[in-house]
Design an enzyme around this catalytic site. Structure first.
Site, PDB file in Angstrom:
ATOM      1  N   ARG A 326      63.662  41.105  95.285  1.00  0.00           N
ATOM      2  CA  ARG A 326      64.418  39.852  94.969  1.00  0.00           C
ATOM      3  C   ARG A 326      65.858  40.021  94.345  1.00  0.00           C
ATOM      4  O   ARG A 326      66.756  39.504  94.447  1.00  0.00           O
ATOM      5  CB  ARG A 326      63.487  38.891  94.183  1.00  0.00           C
ATOM      6  CG  ARG A 326      63.894  37.569  93.851  1.00  0.00           C
ATOM      7  CD  ARG A 326      64.195  36.802  95.099  1.00  0.00           C
ATOM      8  NE  ARG A 326      63.055  35.938  95.569  1.00  0.00           N
ATOM      9  CZ  ARG A 326      63.133  34.910  95.844  1.00  0.00           C
ATOM     10  NH1 ARG A 326      64.202  34.002  96.189  1.00  0.00           N
ATOM     11  NH2 ARG A 326      61.774  34.323  96.617  1.00  0.00           N
ATOM     12  N   GLU A 732      63.000  27.818  88.946  1.00  0.00           N
ATOM     13  CA  GLU A 732      63.443  29.143  88.767  1.00  0.00           C
ATOM     14  C   GLU A 732      65.052  29.189  88.677  1.00  0.00           C
ATOM     15  O   GLU A 732      65.762  29.610  87.801  1.00  0.00           O
ATOM     16  CB  GLU A 732      63.066  30.297  89.581  1.00  0.00           C
ATOM     17  CG  GLU A 732      61.532  30.429  89.530  1.00  0.00           C
ATOM     18  CD  GLU A 732      61.253  31.634  90.279  1.00  0.00           C
ATOM     19  OE1 GLU A 732      60.667  32.650  90.098  1.00  0.00           O
ATOM     20  OE2 GLU A 732      61.422  31.339  91.691  1.00  0.00           O
TER      21      GLU A 732
END
Length: 787
Positions: A326, A732
Site C-alpha cells: 500500500r 483513512e
C-alpha cells in the site's frame, strides 16, 4: 389494522434516514458511561484472569531454560500455559506464519509472550507472571532500519512497481534531486487496550468475545490453535474502544490465549493488557527510511522518480506484505509521474512485528510524494502549490487521464477543481504574501503555510477480502434486527447501517436494532479496515433489507389493492396510491401469510482486479480525494510549534451521515498531525521500547487542536462508482491531509535559508525542528541532510 389516506405520503417522504446528520447510535451511552465494553460485562461465576509472561532481560536470544516453579506456587494461580499446552498449531499469524502464541526455543523481540498465568484474580495473575526465571543466551538484536540493512535481513522478498525508464528520464532531466528521509512509526493508543473473554459452552464449543476488527480471523486462528472446527470457536464483538488497525491482526493472540485458558480449565477466562504491556507487546505503524531521486523541468514538472522504501517490519511478516504494498500504491499520491521505479524492502528486525495502522502503509507513500513536491519547489524557488498543480492527475472531465505506476487509470479525479476551491476559500495567496512579509522581519518566530491533496484508493488489495455479508430480520411487530460483518470501533459504522436499513423500510431509526457482530450469525467476514466498512457492509445490509422489502411489497399490494410497483415504504407506513397501512400491520399480515421475513445479503466489490506478480491491474474501485490548507507558527529557539489554522475540504460523495463524516475527518487529521509532529517511538540499542506510556509518548490533546479549524464536505456530487447511495469512504484518507502541517513547517524553516531543503525527518518534534534550524543556520555543521 390502521390505515390512512394518501396525503400522509408527502410528509413521510421527507423523512429519509440516509444523508441525515444523525448522532452516533451509542453516543448517549458513551458520554454517560453506560456503553458496555468487554471489561464492563458481568463476569460469570468462576471467571479466571489471564496475564502474559515474558522475559524482560532480552530482545533476542536462545531460551536455554525457564523456571516457572515460583509462578505456579503463587497464591491464586490455577494454571500456567506454555507452548506445550497448545493442542493444535502454536502460531497466531494472520499471513505466512512465524508468530508463535508462546515463544518456545528463542526470543525474537522484547515483550514476546513465553507463557501465560491463569489465576483467580487479575492482580494475582500479573504478580505471578513476574516471578519466572529465564536462562537466555542473549544475542545482539537488530533494532533499526540501518541494523537490518547492515545484517541484510528481510522478512519478505523485495517488491516494486516500474513505469517507463526512470533511470534514463532522471539522467535527461534539466534538474535532479536526491535525499534520504526517515518517516517514523506510530502507536495506536486506542483507549481500550487489548482484551478478550472466552467461555466453554456445551459440546466443547468455546465462545470468544474479543475487542477485534476481524472476528473471523480470531475464530479461524483460535480453531487452528485449539484444533477445533471454526464452527466451534465463534467470535463476537459489540464495540471496541478504538482500533485504528491495531486490532485487525494483533487482537488475535490475546483472544486465543483466553480461549486456550477456558478450554484447559473448563472455566470462563478473561485477558486484558495493561497500557504499558500493550504498547510493548503490540505492533505499530511501520517506520521507514525513504531513499529517493527525481528529475524535473523548470516548471517543476516531474520527469521521473526512483524511490525505495526500507520498511522496518519487526520479527515476522504479520501484515507487512499488504502494508508496504500500500505504501507503493500511494507513492504517487495525486501526481502523475511519467516514469517511475517504486521499490521496497521488508526488513526483519528483532522488534515487535509492525502491523496495520489507519492508512495501512499509504501515509508513508503519500509523505514521500509531498516531500518531493516541497523539495522541487524549494530548489526552483516556486510556490509549492504551483508545483503540485503542475503534477496533478487530470480531473475526470479532461480529455486524457493519467495512469498510476501500477497501471490503473485515474479516471475519477476531482482534485484540480477541489484544490482551487480550497485555495480560494482559505485565502491561500493573500496569506502567503502576509506570511512572507512576517518572516522577513521576525528574528525568532517563523510562519509557514501549505496546501496539500490526498488521493487514496478504496478497496482491499487482497482481492478476496472485498466481500461482506449481512443478516436482517423483520419481526411480526414491525421491528427490525440487523447483523453484519463489520465491527464498531467508534467510527459510526453501526449508525450508518441503521440509517441504510431504516431507509429501505421507511422506518424511524428507533425501530431498527444492530446486534453484536458474530461469526455465528455472519461468517467468513473481512476485517473492518481499508476504509471499506460502510462500502461493503452497507451494501450487504441494503441487499438483505431490499430482499425482504420486495416480499413485503407483494403482501402490501394485496392489502392496498394496487400493483406492486405502486407500493412505497415511508414514514413508518406502507403506502399505495390512495391509502396506507402501518409497517407493523403489513409485517404481521406477511407473517400470517407465511412469508419469510428474514434474509441474508451479500456484496462483492465489482470491477476490480489485481495481479501482484505482474504488478498491474485496477485494484481500487475508486479514489477518495481531499485537500488541506494548514498554517503553522514555530519558535526557532525552542522548536515549539503551533498549528494556527486549518482548512479541510474533503470529498465523501453523497454523505450517508454528514455529522459522522465530519467527525471522522477531524479525528483523522488530528491523529495524522500527532504522527507527523509529536508521536515519537524510541527503542534503545537493546531493543526495548522506552516510550511505552503517555508520560513518554505524546499523542495530541485538545490543546493541540487548531483554534481555527474549518472543515467542509465538498459538494461535488456523488461517487461515480456504484457505491452504497453513491457515498465515499472517509475513515483513512483524511489522516494524510495532516501532511499539510509538515509541509507548512518545511516552508517556515525554508525562510531561514531560501533554496535549501531543511533536513527534517518525520515526526517534526521540537528537537527535530531545533536540529533543522541549526543545520540551516550553520551549514558547515550539517551532517548531510535528513537520514
Amino acid at each position: 389494522m390502521s390505515e390512512t389516506v394518501a396525503p400522509a405520503i408527502a410528509t413521510a417522504q421527507g423523512q429519509a434516514q440516509v444523508g441525515r446528520p444523525v448522532v452516533h447510535e451509542s453516543s448517549l451511552r458513551h458520554v454517560t458511561g453506560s456503553a458496555p465494553y468487554i471489561d464492563d460485562l458481568r463476569e460469570p461465576a468462576g471467571t479466571l484472569h489471564v496475564a502474559p509472561g515474558w522475559c524482560r532481560e532480552a530482545a533476542r536470544g536462545r531460551i536455554r531454560a525457564v523456571d516457572l516453579a515460583a509462578v505456579r506456587a503463587h497464591p491464586g494461580v490455577v494454571a500456567v500455559l506454555t507452548a506445550a499446552d497448545v493442542p493444535g498449531i502454536n502460531d497466531c499469524s494472520p499471513s505466512v506464519g512465524g508468530d508463535p502464541v508462546f515463544a518456545d526455543e528463542s526470543i525474537r523481540f522484547h515483550g514476546q509472550v513465553v507463557f501465560a498465568v491463569v489465576a483467580e484474580t487479575r492482580a494475582s495473575a500479573r504478580a505471578a507472571a513476574r516471578l519466572a526465571r529465564f536462562d537466555v543466551e542473549v544475542e545482539r538484536p537488530a533494532v533499526t532500519v540501518a541494523d537490518a540493512v547492515d545484517r541484510d535481513s528481510d522478512v519478505l522478498p523485495p517488491y516494486e512497481f516500474v513505469k517507463g525508464d526512470a533511470e534514463a528520464a532522471i539522467a535527461a532531466a534539466p534538474h535532479r534531486l536526491a535525499e534520504s528521509v526517515f518517516v517514523g512509526g506510530q502507536e495506536h493508543f486506542y483507549l481500550e487496550t487489548q482484551i478478550a473473554f472466552a467461555e466453554p459452552l456445551d459440546g466443547g464449543e468455546i465462545r470468544i468475545v474479543s475487542s477485534t476488527q476481524h472476528p473471523t480471523e480470531v475464530s479461524h486462528v483460535a480453531a487452528r490453535v485449539l484444533a477445533l472446527p471454526e464452527a466451534m470457536t465463534p467470535c463476537e464483538c459489540r464495540r471496541m474502544g478504538g482500533g485504528f488497525g491495531g486490532k485487525e491482526s494483533q487482537a488475535t493472540q490475546w483472544a486465543v490465549i483466553a480461549a486456550l485458558a477456558a478450554r484447559l480449565t473448563g472455566r470462563p477466562a478473561k485477558l486484558r493488557l495493561d497500557r504499558d504491556d500493550d504498547m510493548i507487546m503490540t505492533g505499530k505503524r511501520h517506520d521507514m527510511r525513504v531513499d529517493w531521486r527525481a528529475g524535473f523541468d523548470d516548471a517543476g514538472r516531474v520527469a521521473a522518480v526512483d524511490v525505495c522504501f526500507l520498511a522496518r517490519c519487526g520479527h515476522s511478516a504479520d501484515l507487512s506484505q499488504g502494508v508496504v504494498d500500500r505504501t507503493l500504491f500511494h507513492a504517487d499520491n495525486a501526481y502523475d509521474y511519467p516514469a517511475a521505479a517504486v521499490r521496497s524492502r521488508r526488513l526483519l528486525t528483532d522488534t515487535v512485528s509492525n502491523t496495520a495502522f489507519r492508512g495501512f502503509g499509504g501515509p508513508q507513500g503519500v509523505a514521500f510524494a509531498e516531500r518531493l513536491m516541497d523539495a522541487i519547489a524549494i530548489r526552483l524557488d516556486r510556490d509549492p502549490l504551483d508545483v503540485r498543480y503542475a503534477n496533478l492527475y487530470p480531473d475526470h472531465d479532461a480529455p486524457t487521464h493519467g495512469a498510476t505506476p501500477y497501471g490503473q487509470s485515474v479516471d475519477d479525479g476531482v482534485l484540480g477543481r477541489l484544490m482551487r476551491e480550497l485555495e480560494r476559500t482559505s485565502s491561500y495567496r493573500a496569506r502567503v504574501e502576509e506570511i512572507d512579509a512576517f518572516n522577513l522581519t521576525s528574528p525568532f518566530l517563523r510562519r509557514g503555510i501549505a496546501l496539500t491533496p490526498v488521493k487514496f484508493g478504496i478497496s482491499f488489495t487482497l482481492m478476496h477480502l472485498n466481500q461482506a455479508g449481512a443478516l436482517v430480520h423483520v419481526y411480526a411487530d414491525g421491528s427490525v434486527a440487523v447483523n453484519h460483518g463489520g465491527t464498531e470501533m467508534g467510527q459510526g459504522l453501526n449508525t450508518k447501517i441503521l440509517q441504510i436499513v431504516a431507509d429501505v423500510f421507511g422506518l424511524p431509526l428507533g425501530r431498527v436494532r444492530i446486534a453484536a457482530t458474530s461469526t455465528a450469525k455472519v461468517p467468513n467476514t473481512a476485517p473492518t479496515a481499508a476504509s471499506s466498512g460502510s462500502d461493503l457492509n452497507g451494501m450487504a445490509a441494503l441487499n438483505a433489507a431490499s430482499a425482504i422489502r420486495e416480499r413485503l411489497a407483494v403482501t402490501a399490494a394485496g392489502l392496498l389493492g394496487c400493483a406492486v410497483a405502486e407500493v412505497r415504504f415511508a414514514g413508518g407506513r406502507v403506502h399505495g396510491p390512495d391509502r396506507s397501512f402501518s409497517f407493523a400491520d403489513v409485517a404481521r399480515q406477511a407473517h400470517l401469510a407465511r412469508v419469510s421475513l428474514s434474509a441474508t445479503g451479500f456484496y462483492a466489490t465489482p470491477d476490480i482486479v489485481w495481479d501482484r506478480a505482474a504488478a498491474h491491474g485496477r485494484p481500487f474501485f475508486y479514489f477518495a480525494q481531499g485537500a488541506a490548507c494548514a498554517e503553522v507558527l514555530l519558535d526557532t529557539l525552542t522548536g515549539e510549534m503551533r498549528v494556527v489554522r486549518v482548512d479541510l475540504l474533503h470529498d465523501v460523495g453523497r454523505s450517508l451521515n454528514p455529522a459522522i463524516d465530519l467527525g471522522q475527518i477531524e479525528g483523522a487529521f488530528i491523529q495524522g498531525m500527532g504522527w507527523l509532529t509529536s508521536e515519537e517511538l524510541v527503542f534503545d540499542a537493546a531493543g526495548r521500547l522506552k516510550t511505552h506510556a503517555p508520560s513518554t509518548y505524546k499523542i495530541p490533546t485538545a490543546r493541540d487542536t487548531p483554534a481555527d479549524f474549518r472543515v467542509r464536505l465538498w459538494e461535488g456530487g456523488g461517487a461515480a462508482a456504484e457505491t452504497v447511495h453513491h457515498s465515499k469512504a472517509v475513515g483513512e484518507p483524511p489522516l494524510m491531509l495532516a501532511l499539510s502541517v509538515h509541509s507548512a513547517i518545511l516552508r517556515a524553516l525554508t525562510s531561514l535559508a531560501p533554496g535549501r531543503l531543511p533536513p527534517l525527518d518525520l515526526p517534526a518534534t521540537p528537537q527535530a525542528i531545533v536540529a533543522a534550524v541549526r543545520a540551516l543556520r550553520h551549514p558547515a555543521a550539517d551532517a548531510g541532510g535528513a537520514a
